[in-house]
Scaffold this active site. Structure first.
Site, PDB file in Angstrom:
ATOM      1  N   ASN A   1     126.967  32.032 -20.906  1.00 49.76           N
ATOM      2  CA  ASN A   1     127.249  32.190 -22.332  1.00 49.76           C
ATOM      3  C   ASN A   1     128.360  33.235 -22.443  1.00 49.76           C
ATOM      4  O   ASN A   1     128.107  34.434 -22.320  1.00 49.76           O
ATOM      5  CB  ASN A   1     125.973  32.658 -23.042  1.00 49.76           C
TER       6      ASN A   1
ATOM      7  N   ARG B   1     127.173  27.370 -22.645  1.00 51.91           N
ATOM      8  CA  ARG B   1     126.869  27.313 -24.072  1.00 51.91           C
ATOM      9  C   ARG B   1     128.190  27.331 -24.833  1.00 51.91           C
ATOM     10  O   ARG B   1     129.023  28.206 -24.613  1.00 51.91           O
ATOM     11  CB  ARG B   1     126.029  28.522 -24.452  1.00 51.91           C
TER      12      ARG B   1
ATOM     13  N   HIS C   1     122.692  27.064 -33.939  1.00 55.34           N
ATOM     14  CA  HIS C   1     121.388  27.293 -33.295  1.00 55.34           C
ATOM     15  C   HIS C   1     120.737  25.952 -32.934  1.00 55.34           C
ATOM     16  O   HIS C   1     119.506  25.872 -32.828  1.00 55.34           O
ATOM     17  CB  HIS C   1     120.395  28.041 -34.210  1.00 55.34           C
TER      18      HIS C   1
ATOM     19  N   HIS D   1     114.556  29.594 -37.516  1.00 51.59           N
ATOM     20  CA  HIS D   1     115.064  30.448 -36.433  1.00 51.59           C
ATOM     21  C   HIS D   1     115.540  31.728 -37.107  1.00 51.59           C
ATOM     22  O   HIS D   1     116.593  31.760 -37.743  1.00 51.59           O
ATOM     23  CB  HIS D   1     116.215  29.737 -35.707  1.00 51.59           C
TER      24      HIS D   1
ATOM     25  N   ARG E   1     125.153  39.432 -41.838  1.00 48.53           N
ATOM     26  CA  ARG E   1     125.846  38.379 -42.592  1.00 48.53           C
ATOM     27  C   ARG E   1     125.183  38.166 -43.951  1.00 48.53           C
ATOM     28  O   ARG E   1     123.958  38.224 -44.049  1.00 48.53           O
ATOM     29  CB  ARG E   1     125.826  37.065 -41.807  1.00 48.53           C
TER      30      ARG E   1
ATOM     31  N   GLU F   1     116.523  28.725 -25.426  1.00 47.90           N
ATOM     32  CA  GLU F   1     117.754  27.935 -25.423  1.00 47.90           C
ATOM     33  C   GLU F   1     118.245  27.672 -23.998  1.00 47.90           C
ATOM     34  O   GLU F   1     118.794  26.616 -23.706  1.00 47.90           O
ATOM     35  CB  GLU F   1     118.824  28.665 -26.240  1.00 47.90           C
TER      36      GLU F   1
END
Ligand code: AMP
Length: 398
Positions: A7, A90, A179, A207, A240, A383
């Protein structure tokens, strides 16, 4: 087969080595401050730590350090890098092109590059990670797993925004959602956990972590999700803003004489839990402050609880009901109070919590009451395992 999961961020490279015989993680590592002074790689494998503090000018050098750490004579889990059967990367944005994971070739790399305008912060870094790994492991097959792919089953009524249609046609402005690997994992796991067929269920997955998104999965297909063109839409997150009236941007920009980049920086980095509470982007700090009576922390909690509740209500309406609600990621897995507060008032949907069972953190547990028509589950996300499984399945098919 041993599979390496990568990642890559703009100045970091996170990795995990998984043995697919038993799906156990053999090593976990992180190269950070790549291209910046003070670069460092840390790895843990079999309880043994490897630390390298050395200049890493770019992702290629970081990848070389990663291989060095993985094959270190003293603490490395591998004798030789040839033991790595495949690499799973990813990738944030697959646009409309990628509806599933794919083997990486030149064409796929070009397509990831084409999606840079849609994922300007992540796709260039993901691509750098892929190129670096290709350079140091040229013969190892590689797979790209996209955060957006799972949501590509959404119908136009869920993904088209209320702006002139030409923006979709010309600029690909639409809801993509993120996600995806997590929503896919926990929803499939929920069906397995309940011993039900995935295709028979209406599932809402929440999530909730530093970034948060909610998805509606109707009879095995994602039909809606809260994140949009970018991961900025949806509920309030660590830093955010989540969804807001777009006219707020012009109002603030004109008043404070700031440009759009500064404005988006505020919406991405100084809003959400941090911006409202003025305390922290970390839910634990908000919870602690709220427990001491801090008013803004309490409001912040309430906004998050209500935000998640609204999406659950909306998605239950979209699917004509809901059979399973799943909580996952840092806050979803570790927040008994959040789960109770989100579910409070949703009894009309047939969902009833069991307060005692709900006192659980980070474990797969059914936290709903025995007589609840809707199963409410806590399922820790994974994940990496989805990336590893997709990678294994694609490289063994070829
Ligand atoms: P993630 O992005 O999934 O790593 O989630 C990060 C968020 O999970 C942060 O807001 C953390 O405060 C929250 N979190 C992690 N562990 C806990 C915990 N034990 N209790 C409450 N929140 C937690």
């Amino acid at each position: 087969m041993k599979i390496l999961i990568v990642n890559a961020g703009s100045s970091s490279l996170k990795y995990q080595l998984i043995d697919m015989e038993d799906e156990q993680t053999i090593a976990k590592g992180l190269a950070e401050r790549i291209g910046i002074e003070g670069s460092k790689l840390t790895q843990t494998a079999n309880g043994k730590k490897f630390v390298a503090e050395a200049a890493m000018a770019d992702h290629v050098e970081a990848s070389k350090f990663m291989l060095r750490a993985l094959t270190d004579k003293e603490v490395g889990p591998l004798k030789d890098m040839s033991e790595i059967g495949a690499v799973g990367h990813r990738v944030l944005h697959g646009g409309e092109r990628f509806t599933a994971s794919v083997i990486i070739d030149e064409e796929v790399m070009d397509a990831i590059a084409e999606n840079i305008p849609l994922g300007p912060l992540h796709n260039p870094a993901n691509l750098m990670g892929i190129k670096a790994c290709k350079q140091v492991m040229p013969d190892t097959p590689m797979v790209a797993v996209f955060d957006t792919a799972f949501h590509q089953t959404m119908p136009p009524k869920a993904f088209i925004y209320g702006v002139p249609f030409e923006y979709y046609e010309r600029l690909r402005v639409r809801r993509y959602g993120f996600h995806g690997t997590s929503h896919r994992y926990v929803s499939a796991r929920a069906a397995e956990f309940l011993g039900r067929r995935y295709e028979d269920l209406r599932i809402i997955t929440c999530h909730l972590g530093n970034g948060s998104s909610i998805a509606a999965i109707d009879h095995g297909k994602c039909v809606d999700t809260s994140m949009g063109l970018t991961p900025l839409e949806g509920v309030i997150m660590g830093t955010r803003s989540g969804v807001l009236d777009p006219a707020i941007l012009q109002y603030i920009m004109n008043n404070d004489n700031i440009d759009i980049d500064q404005m988006l920086d505020i919406l991405n980095k100084s809003s959400g839990l941090l911006g409202i509470s003025g305390i922290s982007s970390d839910m634990r700090d908000i919870d602690n402050a709220a427990a001491e009576g801090n008013k803004r922390a309490i409001i912040t909690q309430e906004i998050l609880y209500t935000g998640v509740k609204k999406y659950i209500g909306a998605y239950a309406a979209v699917m004509g009901g809901v059979d399973v609600i799943v909580f996952t990621a840092g806050i979803g897995e570790n927040g008994p109070r959040l789960r109770l507060k989100v579910m409070e008032g949703l009894e009309f949907l047939g969902a009833k919590m069991d307060e005692q069972k709900n006192e659980v953190r980070g474990k797969e547990v059914d936290v709903s009451a025995d007589d609840s028509a809707v199963r409410v589950l806590v399922i820790p996300t994974n994940e990496e395992i989805v990336i590893a499984r997709d990678t294994l399945s694609l490289v063994t098919q070829h």
